[in-house]
Design a protein around this motif. Structure first.
Motif, PDB file in Angstrom:
ATOM      1  N   ASN A 185      38.411  43.543  29.022  1.00 54.79           N
ATOM      2  CA  ASN A 185      39.770  43.160  29.406  1.00 54.79           C
ATOM      3  C   ASN A 185      39.813  42.539  30.804  1.00 54.79           C
ATOM      4  OD1 ASN A 185      42.604  42.998  29.231  1.00 54.79           O
ATOM      5  ND2 ASN A 185      42.825  44.955  30.296  1.00 54.79           N
ATOM      6  N   ARG A 186      40.300  41.287  30.879  1.00 56.32           N
ATOM      7  CA  ARG A 186      40.467  40.559  32.129  1.00 56.32           C
ATOM      8  C   ARG A 186      39.176  40.489  32.946  1.00 56.32           C
ATOM      9  NH1 ARG A 186      45.581  39.524  33.666  1.00 56.32           N
ATOM     10  NH2 ARG A 186      45.031  39.605  35.879  1.00 56.32           N
ATOM     11  N   GLU A 187      38.039  40.445  32.272  1.00 56.13           N
ATOM     12  CA  GLU A 187      36.743  40.507  32.944  1.00 56.13           C
ATOM     13  C   GLU A 187      36.541  39.382  33.952  1.00 56.13           C
ATOM     14  OE1 GLU A 187      31.962  40.645  31.829  1.00 56.13           O
ATOM     15  OE2 GLU A 187      33.479  41.045  30.301  1.00 56.13           O
ATOM     16  N   VAL A 188      36.785  38.136  33.533  1.00 55.92           N
ATOM     17  CA  VAL A 188      36.536  37.005  34.419  1.00 55.92           C
ATOM     18  C   VAL A 188      37.403  37.086  35.662  1.00 55.92           C
ATOM     19  CG1 VAL A 188      36.657  34.499  34.656  1.00 55.92           C
ATOM     20  CG2 VAL A 188      35.752  35.503  32.555  1.00 55.92           C
ATOM     21  N   ARG A 189      38.685  37.351  35.482  1.00 58.64           N
ATOM     22  CA  ARG A 189      39.596  37.444  36.631  1.00 58.64           C
ATOM     23  C   ARG A 189      39.174  38.561  37.585  1.00 58.64           C
ATOM     24  NH1 ARG A 189      44.175  34.369  35.954  1.00 58.64           N
ATOM     25  NH2 ARG A 189      44.617  33.684  33.822  1.00 58.64           N
ATOM     26  N   ARG A 190      38.836  39.710  37.052  1.00 60.14           N
ATOM     27  CA  ARG A 190      38.489  40.841  37.904  1.00 60.14           C
ATOM     28  C   ARG A 190      37.208  40.584  38.687  1.00 60.14           C
ATOM     29  NH1 ARG A 190      40.139  45.634  33.628  1.00 60.14           N
ATOM     30  NH2 ARG A 190      42.355  45.702  34.197  1.00 60.14           N
ATOM     31  N   VAL A 191      36.236  39.963  38.046  1.00 57.35           N
ATOM     32  CA  VAL A 191      34.978  39.677  38.737  1.00 57.35           C
ATOM     33  C   VAL A 191      35.193  38.654  39.853  1.00 57.35           C
ATOM     34  CG1 VAL A 191      32.709  38.596  38.477  1.00 57.35           C
ATOM     35  CG2 VAL A 191      33.482  40.305  36.815  1.00 57.35           C
ATOM     36  N   LEU A 192      35.910  37.582  39.574  1.00 57.87           N
ATOM     37  CA  LEU A 192      36.133  36.553  40.593  1.00 57.87           C
ATOM     38  C   LEU A 192      37.013  37.077  41.730  1.00 57.87           C
ATOM     39  CD1 LEU A 192      36.528  33.295  38.462  1.00 57.87           C
ATOM     40  CD2 LEU A 192      34.506  34.156  39.668  1.00 57.87           C
ATOM     41  N   GLU A 193      38.012  37.879  41.406  1.00 65.75           N
ATOM     42  CA  GLU A 193      38.847  38.463  42.449  1.00 65.75           C
ATOM     43  C   GLU A 193      38.043  39.423  43.319  1.00 65.75           C
ATOM     44  OE1 GLU A 193      42.089  40.113  40.249  1.00 65.75           O
ATOM     45  OE2 GLU A 193      43.003  38.147  39.839  1.00 65.75           O
ATOM     46  N   HIS A 194      37.103  40.135  42.699  1.00 67.54           N
ATOM     47  CA  HIS A 194      36.224  41.032  43.453  1.00 67.54           C
ATOM     48  C   HIS A 194      35.372  40.246  44.446  1.00 67.54           C
ATOM     49  CE1 HIS A 194      33.779  44.590  44.233  1.00 67.54           C
ATOM     50  NE2 HIS A 194      32.703  43.832  44.092  1.00 67.54           N
ATOM     51  N   LEU A 195      35.062  39.000  44.103  1.00 66.54           N
ATOM     52  CA  LEU A 195      34.275  38.146  44.998  1.00 66.54           C
ATOM     53  C   LEU A 195      35.143  37.470  46.061  1.00 66.54           C
ATOM     54  CD1 LEU A 195      31.860  36.430  42.428  1.00 66.54           C
ATOM     55  CD2 LEU A 195      31.410  38.403  43.903  1.00 66.54           C
TER      56      LEU A 195
END
Length: 248
Positions: free
Chosen positions: A194-204
């Motif tokens: 769930n929302r993997e791409v957004r969460r990873v990029l926001e974490h960066l």
């Protein structure tokens, strides 16, 4: 020869009524019957769908598995209905599909703001197989993001990353082009949490302003316009299913 039998939930999923999980809920709600008798358990074993009704309507014979590419616009929920009245993908699909198209189910989900390729099928078994992380089907995305990032930092994602206790698997990420602090990034992953791409990029430290899925396995968005759908050729679907069975 012994007649082959299956759980009713599996057969109803194959017939395109709903996913197995959804069928089990329908049975729990008393919506499924055989010869007029309401079922009490999804573990019921049957040979075929003769005499089976859902909401009082007879279930037809399962059609061959079909697959459609749909370009989901942003602002649509990947759901059959929303009790708060927000528009869903089915609002757009009614206009995008020819009359007589069977009931279709989404393979995976795209969140409200995400656009791009959403595969739809009439076959519950195909849906489930394509969603399972164990089959390792890659999903490819393009993200427009604001902030500072380097290719070397993106390459660290190939080892996976843990965010707030959630482990995300291997992500192949590449910086496509950059203008100032805005950049397009292509990412390929196989889990699709769930929302993997957004969460990873926001974490960066990036702010995602646009996210689009461009491919799911061998099936690509290509030049399909927003809100439009196109059926995948049957021979391509059958070839893909055979490959999937070997993996499974």
């Amino acid at each position: 020869m012994t007649e082959e039998t299956h759980r009713i939930a599996k057969l109803l999923a194959r017939a395109g009524i709903a996913s197995r999980r959804e069928v089990e809920r329908m049975i729990g709600d008393g919506r499924v019957a055989i010869d007029g008798k309401v079922l009490e358990t999804p573990a019921t074993i049957i040979a075929d769908l003769k005499g089976v009704t859902v909401d009082g309507k007879p279930v037809g014979k399962p059609e061959p598995p079909r697959l459609f590419r749909f370009h989901k616009p942003p602002g649509l929920l990947t759901a059959e209905r929303d009790f708060s009245g927000r528009p869903t993908i089915y609002s757009a699909l009614r206009n995008a599909l020819p009359q007589g198209t069977p009931r279709l189910m989404p393979i995976g989900r795209l969140d409200l703001a995400t656009e791009g390729l959403l595969l739809m099928t009439n076959d519950g078994a195909l849906k489930r197989a394509m969603e399972l992380p164990s089959t390792g089907i890659p999903r490819t995305y393009r993200a427009r993001a604001y902030g500072d990032i380097s290719q070397s930092r993106l390459e660290d994602l190939i080892e996976g990353i843990t965010i707030d206790g959630v482990q995300y698997g291997r992500i192949d990420a590449n910086l496509e082009r950059k203008t100032g602090r805005n950049q397009w990034i292509e990412l390929s992953l196989t889990e699709g949490k769930n929302r993997e791409v957004r969460r990873v990029l926001e974490h960066l430290g990036l702010e995602v302003s646009r996210l689009m899925r461009t491919a799911y396995g061998p099936f690509e968005l290509t030049d399909l316009a927003r809100g439009q759908a196109a059926e995948v050729k049957q021979k391509e679907v059958e070839y893909f299913r055979k490959q999937l069975m070997r993996v499974g």
